[in-house]
Write a protein that holds these residues in place. Sequence first.
Motif, PDB file in Angstrom:
ATOM      1  N   UNK A  36      18.432  16.160  42.806  1.00 57.57           N
ATOM      2  CA  UNK A  36      17.913  16.570  41.251  1.00 57.57           C
ATOM      3  C   UNK A  36      19.165  16.959  39.912  1.00 57.57           C
ATOM      4  N   UNK A  37      19.662  17.969  40.137  1.00 58.49           N
ATOM      5  CA  UNK A  37      20.563  19.397  39.390  1.00 58.49           C
ATOM      6  C   UNK A  37      21.782  18.278  39.297  1.00 58.49           C
ATOM      7  N   UNK A  38      22.316  17.492  40.639  1.00 59.02           N
ATOM      8  CA  UNK A  38      23.566  16.839  40.871  1.00 59.02           C
ATOM      9  C   UNK A  38      23.164  15.618  39.504  1.00 59.02           C
ATOM     10  N   UNK A  39      22.274  15.358  39.865  1.00 65.48           N
ATOM     11  CA  UNK A  39      21.982  13.956  38.901  1.00 65.48           C
ATOM     12  C   UNK A  39      22.080  14.378  37.106  1.00 65.48           C
ATOM     13  N   UNK A  40      21.071  15.477  37.109  1.00 65.00           N
ATOM     14  CA  UNK A  40      21.559  15.983  35.452  1.00 65.00           C
ATOM     15  C   UNK A  40      22.812  16.569  34.697  1.00 65.00           C
ATOM     16  N   UNK A  41      22.909  16.547  36.200  1.00 73.42           N
ATOM     17  CA  UNK A  41      24.410  17.229  35.577  1.00 73.42           C
ATOM     18  C   UNK A  41      25.593  15.928  35.271  1.00 73.42           C
ATOM     19  N   UNK A  42      25.451  15.354  36.144  1.00 68.27           N
ATOM     20  CA  UNK A  42      26.630  13.832  35.733  1.00 68.27           C
ATOM     21  C   UNK A  42      26.136  13.109  34.690  1.00 68.27           C
ATOM     22  N   UNK A  43      24.875  13.473  34.136  1.00 65.04           N
ATOM     23  CA  UNK A  43      24.560  12.674  32.909  1.00 65.04           C
ATOM     24  C   UNK A  43      25.191  13.958  31.572  1.00 65.04           C
ATOM     25  N   UNK A  44      24.639  14.911  31.668  1.00 66.11           N
ATOM     26  CA  UNK A  44      25.112  16.282  31.527  1.00 66.11           C
ATOM     27  C   UNK A  44      26.463  16.020  30.169  1.00 66.11           C
ATOM     28  N   UNK A  45      27.274  15.848  31.787  1.00 67.92           N
ATOM     29  CA  UNK A  45      28.919  15.654  31.457  1.00 67.92           C
ATOM     30  C   UNK A  45      29.303  14.167  30.791  1.00 67.92           C
ATOM     31  N   UNK A  46      28.302  13.417  31.066  1.00 67.82           N
ATOM     32  CA  UNK A  46      28.505  12.681  30.560  1.00 67.82           C
ATOM     33  C   UNK A  46      28.314  12.230  28.775  1.00 67.82           C
ATOM     34  N   UNK A  47      27.158  13.264  28.744  1.00 67.69           N
ATOM     35  CA  UNK A  47      26.960  13.376  27.123  1.00 67.69           C
ATOM     36  C   UNK A  47      27.941  14.154  26.371  1.00 67.69           C
ATOM     37  N   UNK A  48      28.232  15.302  26.929  1.00 70.32           N
ATOM     38  CA  UNK A  48      29.890  16.111  26.263  1.00 70.32           C
ATOM     39  C   UNK A  48      31.126  15.058  27.138  1.00 70.32           C
ATOM     40  N   UNK A  49      31.264  14.716  27.700  1.00 70.70           N
ATOM     41  CA  UNK A  49      32.620  14.126  27.071  1.00 70.70           C
ATOM     42  C   UNK A  49      32.196  12.691  25.978  1.00 70.70           C
ATOM     43  N   UNK A 127      16.665  19.002  29.245  1.00 75.61           N
ATOM     44  CA  UNK A 127      16.826  19.744  28.190  1.00 75.61           C
ATOM     45  C   UNK A 127      16.813  21.088  28.005  1.00 75.61           C
ATOM     46  N   UNK A 128      16.588  21.780  29.638  1.00 79.81           N
ATOM     47  CA  UNK A 128      16.543  23.321  29.717  1.00 79.81           C
ATOM     48  C   UNK A 128      18.480  23.397  29.448  1.00 79.81           C
ATOM     49  N   UNK A 129      17.990  24.919  29.228  1.00 77.47           N
ATOM     50  CA  UNK A 129      19.395  25.776  28.483  1.00 77.47           C
ATOM     51  C   UNK A 129      20.455  24.717  30.119  1.00 77.47           C
ATOM     52  N   UNK A 130      20.337  25.079  30.490  1.00 81.31           N
ATOM     53  CA  UNK A 130      21.496  24.571  31.985  1.00 81.31           C
ATOM     54  C   UNK A 130      21.850  23.247  31.173  1.00 81.31           C
ATOM     55  N   UNK A 131      21.218  22.454  30.873  1.00 82.98           N
ATOM     56  CA  UNK A 131      21.992  21.123  30.015  1.00 82.98           C
ATOM     57  C   UNK A 131      22.674  21.249  29.654  1.00 82.98           C
ATOM     58  N   UNK A 132      22.221  22.046  28.592  1.00 84.91           N
ATOM     59  CA  UNK A 132      23.009  22.245  27.023  1.00 84.91           C
ATOM     60  C   UNK A 132      24.228  23.409  27.703  1.00 84.91           C
ATOM     61  N   UNK A 134      25.925  22.767  29.973  1.00 84.10           N
ATOM     62  CA  UNK A 134      26.869  21.628  30.678  1.00 84.10           C
ATOM     63  C   UNK A 134      27.824  21.235  29.660  1.00 84.10           C
ATOM     64  N   UNK A 135      26.673  20.413  28.759  1.00 83.40           N
ATOM     65  CA  UNK A 135      27.121  19.945  27.540  1.00 83.40           C
ATOM     66  C   UNK A 135      28.398  20.588  26.635  1.00 83.40           C
TER      67      UNK A 135
END
Length: 202
Positions: A36-49, A127-132, A134-135
Amino acid sequence: MSAITLAELGDKTFFMALILAVRHRARWVFLGAFAALAAVTLISLGLGYGLRQLLPQTWVPWIAAALFLGFGLKLLIDAQGLGRDAARAEQEEAQQVVDAAEQSRVALNPWGVIWEAFALVFVAELGDRTQFTTIFLAAAPLEVFGFAGLLAGTLLGHALVTGVAVGAGKWIGRWLDERLIYRLSGGLFLVFGLLALAQALP
């Protein structure tokens, strides 16, 4: 990696993995939570890039500096308002979510545990602080952060914290000081903000 590790320690997903590991096999919980964390990481990296590509390149360092400095200051201010039992409040909230999910279920097989851990952690991480975190890291044009390096560091940070949660989380959870974690995270973001600002300046 250090930013992700600090952001993830003591938050709701940490305690979810801890609680699930007490009730089920730790390796099954680890697989589901880490996936789950890996999936959210990929989403977050995509949003950031994606954010970095959409904005004019001359703006990106300034925006990255503002985001890092603003988020760092917010964490430091939030740390002042946290009570001594902030980590316990996160744990109780995680306990309620897990209890609600398992209320009507009988004993789960391995895939059931993996899916439950995945679903609970995935939703909690959005929406967690970890996702922000990563973004922001993905959006920042700092030379030290290539996509592969950022992905590897982020996943390593998640693996480390998830491993701690399912392994020794019950013991460590008692000693977590949420205010200290917020202060360390805030200080680290201020450092990132100053690096981005230095890159923005001619």
